[in-house]
Design a protein around this motif. Structure first.
Motif, mmCIF file in Angstrom:
data_model
loop_
_atom_site.group_PDB
_atom_site.id
_atom_site.type_symbol
_atom_site.label_atom_id
_atom_site.label_comp_id
_atom_site.label_asym_id
_atom_site.label_seq_id
_atom_site.Cartn_x
_atom_site.Cartn_y
_atom_site.Cartn_z
ATOM 1 N N ILE A 138 30.024 -6.690 1.751
ATOM 2 C CA ILE A 138 29.919 -7.737 0.734
ATOM 3 C C ILE A 138 29.032 -7.272 -0.421
ATOM 4 O O ILE A 138 29.372 -7.464 -1.603
ATOM 5 C CB ILE A 138 29.380 -9.051 1.354
ATOM 6 N N ILE A 139 27.907 -6.638 -0.099
ATOM 7 C CA ILE A 139 27.001 -6.123 -1.131
ATOM 8 C C ILE A 139 27.711 -5.066 -1.976
ATOM 9 O O ILE A 139 27.620 -5.082 -3.205
ATOM 10 C CB ILE A 139 25.717 -5.543 -0.492
ATOM 11 N N ASP A 140 28.440 -4.150 -1.336
ATOM 12 C CA ASP A 140 29.159 -3.119 -2.081
ATOM 13 C C ASP A 140 30.249 -3.720 -2.963
ATOM 14 O O ASP A 140 30.447 -3.286 -4.108
ATOM 15 C CB ASP A 140 29.757 -2.084 -1.117
ATOM 16 N N LEU A 141 30.947 -4.727 -2.451
ATOM 17 C CA LEU A 141 31.980 -5.385 -3.248
ATOM 18 C C LEU A 141 31.360 -6.080 -4.465
ATOM 19 O O LEU A 141 31.865 -5.956 -5.592
ATOM 20 C CB LEU A 141 32.752 -6.400 -2.401
ATOM 21 N N LEU A 142 30.255 -6.786 -4.249
ATOM 22 C CA LEU A 142 29.592 -7.460 -5.368
ATOM 23 C C LEU A 142 29.040 -6.451 -6.379
ATOM 24 O O LEU A 142 29.077 -6.691 -7.595
ATOM 25 C CB LEU A 142 28.484 -8.383 -4.857
ATOM 26 N N ASN A 143 28.530 -5.319 -5.900
ATOM 27 C CA ASN A 143 28.072 -4.269 -6.805
ATOM 28 C C ASN A 143 29.219 -3.745 -7.659
ATOM 29 O O ASN A 143 29.049 -3.476 -8.853
ATOM 30 C CB ASN A 143 27.429 -3.119 -6.031
ATOM 31 N N LYS A 144 30.391 -3.606 -7.061
ATOM 32 C CA LYS A 144 31.553 -3.139 -7.823
ATOM 33 C C LYS A 144 32.015 -4.201 -8.820
ATOM 34 O O LYS A 144 32.445 -3.864 -9.928
ATOM 35 C CB LYS A 144 32.679 -2.746 -6.868
ATOM 36 N N LEU A 172 20.804 -5.625 -5.824
ATOM 37 C CA LEU A 172 20.394 -4.277 -5.449
ATOM 38 C C LEU A 172 19.187 -4.313 -4.513
ATOM 39 O O LEU A 172 19.038 -3.454 -3.644
ATOM 40 C CB LEU A 172 20.062 -3.449 -6.684
ATOM 41 N N GLY A 173 18.333 -5.321 -4.681
ATOM 42 C CA GLY A 173 17.155 -5.441 -3.822
ATOM 43 C C GLY A 173 17.440 -6.072 -2.469
ATOM 44 O O GLY A 173 16.570 -6.124 -1.610
ATOM 45 N N MET A 174 18.665 -6.541 -2.240
ATOM 46 C CA MET A 174 18.997 -7.194 -0.967
ATOM 47 C C MET A 174 19.381 -6.204 0.126
ATOM 48 O O MET A 174 19.550 -6.599 1.272
ATOM 49 C CB MET A 174 20.143 -8.185 -1.180
ATOM 50 N N LYS A 175 19.502 -4.943 -0.218
ATOM 51 C CA LYS A 175 19.847 -3.949 0.810
ATOM 52 C C LYS A 175 18.647 -3.707 1.717
ATOM 53 O O LYS A 175 17.508 -3.675 1.266
ATOM 54 C CB LYS A 175 20.257 -2.634 0.158
ATOM 55 N N ARG A 184 20.350 2.152 -11.653
ATOM 56 C CA ARG A 184 20.923 0.876 -12.074
ATOM 57 C C ARG A 184 19.858 -0.216 -12.121
ATOM 58 O O ARG A 184 19.948 -1.144 -12.927
ATOM 59 C CB ARG A 184 22.062 0.477 -11.145
ATOM 60 N N ALA A 185 18.864 -0.108 -11.272
ATOM 61 C CA ALA A 185 17.770 -1.082 -11.320
ATOM 62 C C ALA A 185 16.965 -0.928 -12.604
ATOM 63 O O ALA A 185 16.357 -1.887 -13.079
ATOM 64 C CB ALA A 185 16.861 -0.921 -10.107
ATOM 65 N N LEU A 186 16.993 0.263 -13.199
ATOM 66 C CA LEU A 186 16.309 0.465 -14.475
ATOM 67 C C LEU A 186 16.962 -0.334 -15.601
ATOM 68 O O LEU A 186 16.367 -0.524 -16.653
ATOM 69 C CB LEU A 186 16.291 1.954 -14.838
#
Length: 187
Positions: free
Chosen positions: A103-109, A89-92, A169-171
């Motif tokens: 790729i970030i969205d896919l990994l988040n899913k 989440l912090g890589m955005k 989600r970071a919480l």
């Protein structure tokens, strides 16, 4: 003069004896032995943090899930997954390329699916006891908000609502506090 002096000495001796008896009895001077034991037990019970014992399920499949969910390695795996998701989440960043964002969205899913599996696994393992823990309620709320935002982002293609629950989600990282606090009580 002698009368006042003797009276002051007598009062001093009485007060000193009263203070000494109060220290010996721990402040329970006017209580009998049973009352002192009751007060000490109440003080002891207030200091202890009670933990609810969840009974093992009778069903063999649920019992196996229960044993896995109670194992410390499962807890460490969940903490590791939460930490990895938080790093992701912090890589955005603002000027990211389209493929990096995909790729970030896919990994988040993928992480979202993993958290759903973990929640379902724990519900199977613990049953209704799962819902009594405030951290589990918090996790389910995060999953629900994330699902709602994901569905809204799929329905409204031009609005990127899916990034709204990123902070929420970071919480989830706060859940690590739940697992770490018992170690602080040991010291």
């Amino acid at each position: 003069i002698g009368n006042v002096l003797i009276r002051n000495l007598f009062v001093g001796v009485v007060i000193d004896n009263f203070r000494q008896m109060k220290e010996e009895l721990g402040g329970f001077l006017l209580l009998n032995e049973m009352q002192r034991d009751w007060v000490e037990m109440q003080i002891f019970m207030q200091r202890k943090k009670l933990r609810q014992i969840i009974p093992e399920p009778e069903n063999s499949f649920r019992k196996k899930c229960f044993d896995i969910a109670q194992h410390p390695r499962f807890t460490y795996l969940v903490i590791f997954i939460i930490a990895c998701n938080t790093v992701l989440l912090g890589m955005k960043y603002r000027t990211e390329t389209g493929s990096f964002e995909d790729i970030i969205d896919l990994l988040n899913k993928v992480f979202l699916v993993i958290f759903h599996i973990e929640a379902i696994f724990n519900i199977v393992a613990f049953g209704w006891f799962y819902f009594k823990d405030i951290w589990n309620q918090f996790d389910l709320l995060i999953l629900f908000i994330t699902d709602v935002c994901l569905i809204l982002s799929l329905v409204f293609h031009n609005v990127n609502i899916y990034t709204v629950p990123t902070v929420i989600r970071a919480l989830r990282l706060g859940r690590i506090v739940k697992f770490v606090t018992p170690f602080f009580h040991m010291f």
